[in-house]
Enzyme design. Sequence first.
Site, PDB file in Angstrom:
ATOM      1  N   ASP A  76       0.788  -1.179   0.232  1.00  0.00           N
ATOM      2  CA  ASP A  76      -0.026  -0.128  -0.061  1.00  0.00           C
ATOM      3  C   ASP A  76       0.793   1.259  -0.034  1.00  0.00           C
ATOM      4  OD1 ASP A  76      -1.800  -2.237   1.266  1.00  0.00           O
ATOM      5  OD2 ASP A  76      -3.026  -0.882   0.565  1.00  0.00           O
TER       6      ASP A  76
ATOM      7  N   ASN B  16       1.732  -2.731   4.186  1.00  0.00           N
ATOM      8  CA  ASN B  16       0.582  -3.975   3.613  1.00  0.00           C
ATOM      9  C   ASN B  16      -0.057  -4.220   4.612  1.00  0.00           C
ATOM     10  OD1 ASN B  16       0.127  -5.065   1.146  1.00  0.00           O
ATOM     11  ND2 ASN B  16       0.672  -6.794   1.890  1.00  0.00           N
ATOM     12  N   LYS B  17      -1.095  -5.030   4.122  1.00  0.00           N
ATOM     13  CA  LYS B  17      -2.283  -5.614   4.865  1.00  0.00           C
ATOM     14  C   LYS B  17      -1.453  -6.312   6.490  1.00  0.00           C
ATOM     15  CE  LYS B  17      -5.712  -5.347   4.636  1.00  0.00           C
ATOM     16  NZ  LYS B  17      -6.190  -4.159   5.195  1.00  0.00           N
TER      17      LYS B  17
END
Length: 347
Positions: A235, A245-246
């Site tokens: 991201d 990121n997640k």
Amino acid sequence: MKSVEWKDQVLHLIDQTLLPAELKIVECHTYQEVADSIKTMKVRGAPAIGVAAAYGLALAAIHFAGTETGKMIEELRRAKEVLARTRPTAVNLFWALARMERVWQDHRDKDVKTLKAVLENEARAIDEEDQAMNRRIGDFGKELIPAKARILTHCNAGALATAGYGTALGVIRAAQEAGKEVQVYADETRPLLQGARLTAWELMQDNIPVTLITDSMAGYLMQQGKIDLVIVGADRITANGDVANKIGTYSLAVLANYHKIPFCVAAPLSTIDMDLRTGREIPIEERHHDEIRRLGNLQLAPKDVKVYNPAFDVTPSSLIEAIITDQGIVKAPYEENLAKLFKGAGK
Ligand SMILES: CSC[C@H]1O[C@H](OP(=O)(O)O)[C@H](O)[C@@H]1O
């Protein structure tokens, strides 16, 4: 599969909150509807969010009813602020909004009709470029995939998260298209289950072998020698190669590092934020507590239990084997090599 599609000056989105049970297309006629779709995760995934926001500004332009360019630019600024407040972590959102603003600034002396046209064309260009970038990411990334590969991925960094083809899943697609024997393990990715709901569904649509596991199983598979490579999306990537990121990505990177399994990140240049030196500066979105307390209508935890719900974590570049971009594969030292990449790309 197009998670976002511009048709007859209307933005059509796959409502990803309903997958895999229902494939429903929702229409956005205003920038407010686009902003709401981003906030409620009907559209999600860093590149897809950027493309949707660009079309949101195109909608703001198209539906501006006045005749003065100055007033139109004021309305566009308002729309940009609303879209910028939807989600804080994916830099693609802000990259797309800034690119659209440069276009209206460059055309501030033109009439309203011209400005509407150039903004719609720019949003289309952002959409088409993202698809092309994902294909290039796939082309570069497939070289890192062994002839027979068991690949673990996290969340959804596929066609659903982009304008098409995907980043991490784009590498997997390109490897299969090149004749490599890929088998994917998708972890469910609590709390919103993008892995279980989206990646499993997306890969099955393309007949890519996928096995769903719970988040807590990843370490056990690595310990059993069942994973050859981990590949995820991003991201926001900072100048030193740290990756947001997640949530759960960092844990996978630590496990992969412990088990000496290559941990790779796939992302277009629009996900790299050279203005931030390290991952400590990345704003991490915290989402609603009920996303953890509930699963749809099912109460999983006491209604008033205290919750912490960061949607992302940050993986230090020291745990990353390679960052696969549309301009090539980058390895450590990331600060130096990312700067070279941007210079080479004329960015
Ligand atoms: C291709 S980037 C996808 C990236 O976005 C996801 O987050 P979310 O579903 O909350 O938008 C996740 O971090 C993916 O890796």
